[in-house]
Design a protein around this motif. Sequence first.
Motif, PDB file in Angstrom:
ATOM      1  N   VAL A  74     -26.465   2.192 -35.341  1.00  0.00           N
ATOM      2  CA  VAL A  74     -25.710   1.111 -35.972  1.00  0.00           C
ATOM      3  C   VAL A  74     -24.287   1.598 -36.186  1.00  0.00           C
ATOM      4  CG1 VAL A  74     -25.467  -0.360 -38.012  1.00  0.00           C
ATOM      5  CG2 VAL A  74     -27.753   0.201 -37.150  1.00  0.00           C
ATOM      6  N   SER A  75     -23.355   0.798 -35.722  1.00  0.00           N
ATOM      7  CA  SER A  75     -21.935   1.093 -35.890  1.00  0.00           C
ATOM      8  C   SER A  75     -21.276  -0.118 -36.529  1.00  0.00           C
ATOM      9  CB  SER A  75     -21.310   1.378 -34.513  1.00  0.00           C
ATOM     10  OG  SER A  75     -19.905   1.411 -34.593  1.00  0.00           O
ATOM     11  N   ALA A  76     -20.374   0.116 -37.458  1.00  0.00           N
ATOM     12  CA  ALA A  76     -19.561  -0.943 -38.053  1.00  0.00           C
ATOM     13  C   ALA A  76     -18.156  -0.381 -38.216  1.00  0.00           C
ATOM     14  CB  ALA A  76     -20.139  -1.403 -39.393  1.00  0.00           C
ATOM     15  N   ARG A  77     -17.270  -0.776 -37.303  1.00  0.00           N
ATOM     16  CA  ARG A  77     -15.913  -0.230 -37.263  1.00  0.00           C
ATOM     17  C   ARG A  77     -14.890  -1.355 -37.168  1.00  0.00           C
ATOM     18  NH1 ARG A  77     -16.072   4.262 -39.205  1.00  0.00           N
ATOM     19  NH2 ARG A  77     -14.359   5.191 -38.105  1.00  0.00           N
ATOM     20  N   ARG A  78     -13.746  -1.130 -37.770  1.00  0.00           N
ATOM     21  CA  ARG A  78     -12.630  -2.070 -37.651  1.00  0.00           C
ATOM     22  C   ARG A  78     -11.922  -1.809 -36.322  1.00  0.00           C
ATOM     23  NH1 ARG A  78      -9.946  -1.955 -43.674  1.00  0.00           N
ATOM     24  NH2 ARG A  78     -11.939  -2.029 -44.761  1.00  0.00           N
ATOM     25  N   ARG A  79     -11.629  -2.923 -35.619  1.00  0.00           N
ATOM     26  CA  ARG A  79     -10.941  -2.800 -34.338  1.00  0.00           C
ATOM     27  C   ARG A  79     -10.142  -4.079 -34.081  1.00  0.00           C
ATOM     28  NH1 ARG A  79     -15.055  -2.562 -30.070  1.00  0.00           N
ATOM     29  NH2 ARG A  79     -15.809  -0.842 -31.320  1.00  0.00           N
ATOM     30  N   ASN A  80      -8.829  -3.963 -33.980  1.00  0.00           N
ATOM     31  CA  ASN A  80      -7.959  -5.081 -33.608  1.00  0.00           C
ATOM     32  C   ASN A  80      -8.196  -6.326 -34.467  1.00  0.00           C
ATOM     33  OD1 ASN A  80      -6.876  -3.514 -31.493  1.00  0.00           O
ATOM     34  ND2 ASN A  80      -8.521  -4.153 -30.135  1.00  0.00           N
ATOM     35  N   GLY A  81      -8.225  -6.156 -35.772  1.00  0.00           N
ATOM     36  CA  GLY A  81      -8.391  -7.286 -36.677  1.00  0.00           C
ATOM     37  C   GLY A  81      -9.814  -7.801 -36.797  1.00  0.00           C
ATOM     38  N   LEU A  82     -10.770  -7.050 -36.255  1.00  0.00           N
ATOM     39  CA  LEU A  82     -12.179  -7.429 -36.306  1.00  0.00           C
ATOM     40  C   LEU A  82     -12.989  -6.324 -36.957  1.00  0.00           C
ATOM     41  CD1 LEU A  82     -12.647  -8.565 -32.593  1.00  0.00           C
ATOM     42  CD2 LEU A  82     -12.413 -10.082 -34.568  1.00  0.00           C
ATOM     43  N   LEU A  83     -14.081  -6.708 -37.603  1.00  0.00           N
ATOM     44  CA  LEU A  83     -15.127  -5.756 -37.932  1.00  0.00           C
ATOM     45  C   LEU A  83     -16.150  -5.921 -36.816  1.00  0.00           C
ATOM     46  CD1 LEU A  83     -16.500  -3.677 -39.755  1.00  0.00           C
ATOM     47  CD2 LEU A  83     -17.655  -5.590 -40.884  1.00  0.00           C
ATOM     48  N   VAL A  84     -16.362  -4.857 -36.061  1.00  0.00           N
ATOM     49  CA  VAL A  84     -17.313  -4.894 -34.953  1.00  0.00           C
ATOM     50  C   VAL A  84     -18.561  -4.155 -35.411  1.00  0.00           C
ATOM     51  CG1 VAL A  84     -17.749  -4.283 -32.545  1.00  0.00           C
ATOM     52  CG2 VAL A  84     -15.439  -4.972 -33.275  1.00  0.00           C
ATOM     53  N   VAL A  85     -19.646  -4.899 -35.543  1.00  0.00           N
ATOM     54  CA  VAL A  85     -20.926  -4.307 -35.923  1.00  0.00           C
ATOM     55  C   VAL A  85     -21.809  -4.327 -34.686  1.00  0.00           C
ATOM     56  CG1 VAL A  85     -21.823  -6.474 -36.876  1.00  0.00           C
ATOM     57  CG2 VAL A  85     -22.845  -4.335 -37.567  1.00  0.00           C
ATOM     58  N   GLU A  86     -22.317  -3.145 -34.342  1.00  0.00           N
ATOM     59  CA  GLU A  86     -23.075  -2.985 -33.101  1.00  0.00           C
ATOM     60  C   GLU A  86     -24.388  -2.270 -33.390  1.00  0.00           C
ATOM     61  OE1 GLU A  86     -22.378  -0.662 -28.876  1.00  0.00           O
ATOM     62  OE2 GLU A  86     -20.661  -1.416 -29.990  1.00  0.00           O
ATOM     63  N   ILE A  87     -25.462  -2.821 -32.873  1.00  0.00           N
ATOM     64  CA  ILE A  87     -26.786  -2.229 -33.045  1.00  0.00           C
ATOM     65  C   ILE A  87     -27.372  -2.045 -31.653  1.00  0.00           C
ATOM     66  CG2 ILE A  87     -29.080  -2.472 -34.061  1.00  0.00           C
ATOM     67  CD1 ILE A  87     -26.147  -4.560 -35.309  1.00  0.00           C
ATOM     68  N   GLU A  88     -27.759  -0.816 -31.343  1.00  0.00           N
ATOM     69  CA  GLU A  88     -28.333  -0.497 -30.037  1.00  0.00           C
ATOM     70  C   GLU A  88     -29.677   0.173 -30.225  1.00  0.00           C
ATOM     71  OE1 GLU A  88     -25.458   0.892 -26.781  1.00  0.00           O
ATOM     72  OE2 GLU A  88     -24.669   1.770 -28.635  1.00  0.00           O
ATOM     73  N   ASP A  89     -30.574  -0.037 -29.256  1.00  0.00           N
ATOM     74  CA  ASP A  89     -31.839   0.684 -29.270  1.00  0.00           C
ATOM     75  C   ASP A  89     -32.209   1.091 -27.843  1.00  0.00           C
ATOM     76  OD1 ASP A  89     -33.924  -1.174 -27.977  1.00  0.00           O
ATOM     77  OD2 ASP A  89     -33.114  -2.499 -29.513  1.00  0.00           O
ATOM     78  N   ASP A  90     -33.184   1.962 -27.743  1.00  0.00           N
ATOM     79  CA  ASP A  90     -33.636   2.440 -26.430  1.00  0.00           C
ATOM     80  C   ASP A  90     -34.990   1.835 -26.055  1.00  0.00           C
ATOM     81  OD1 ASP A  90     -35.330   3.779 -28.161  1.00  0.00           O
ATOM     82  OD2 ASP A  90     -34.982   5.752 -27.301  1.00  0.00           O
ATOM     83  N   GLY A  91     -35.233   0.639 -26.521  1.00  0.00           N
ATOM     84  CA  GLY A  91     -36.524  -0.010 -26.314  1.00  0.00           C
ATOM     85  C   GLY A  91     -36.661  -0.735 -24.988  1.00  0.00           C
ATOM     86  N   VAL A  92     -37.577  -1.696 -24.976  1.00  0.00           N
ATOM     87  CA  VAL A  92     -37.971  -2.376 -23.742  1.00  0.00           C
ATOM     88  C   VAL A  92     -37.012  -3.487 -23.312  1.00  0.00           C
ATOM     89  CG1 VAL A  92     -40.421  -1.858 -24.068  1.00  0.00           C
ATOM     90  CG2 VAL A  92     -39.494  -4.005 -24.966  1.00  0.00           C
ATOM     91  N   GLY A  93     -36.075  -3.892 -24.163  1.00  0.00           N
ATOM     92  CA  GLY A  93     -35.147  -4.957 -23.799  1.00  0.00           C
ATOM     93  C   GLY A  93     -35.822  -6.311 -23.777  1.00  0.00           C
ATOM     94  N   GLY A  94     -35.130  -7.269 -23.196  1.00  0.00           N
ATOM     95  CA  GLY A  94     -35.671  -8.612 -23.063  1.00  0.00           C
ATOM     96  C   GLY A  94     -35.418  -9.527 -24.249  1.00  0.00           C
TER      97      GLY A  94
END
Length: 137
Positions: A74-94
Amino acid sequence: AELRELARGVHPAILTEDGLGAALESLAGRTPLPVELDVTDGRLPPQIEATAYFVACEALANVVKHAHASRAAVSARRRNGLLVVEIEDDGVGGARAANGSGLSGLADRVEALGGRLVVESPSGAGTRVVGEIPCAS
């Protein structure tokens, strides 16, 4: 139980009192798989913090329920006037943000603040959920 409270608009006390970083740390600690965190310091307006928290909470709940993942980030960083929250996993997708799903509800919440939610989830290659929330800072 926490998701039900969030759906009703009840924010966890730690989010209100200590901010997004502390709330995400607490959430990661309660998630039954390793979660790597990268969260910006400082406070943002309450509705931005709450929306970012809702995005992370729903995305992590989906990881636990559906992804068969061994880890998440989980990442939550300020970038170019935005708060970008990103959640990634290594699961099965879909994963899909279909109408009526929790992810589509999150998209509505993020869009209500002028942002956007992107779900990338190729089958067999994990899932990446990115919320971009204007924060003008």
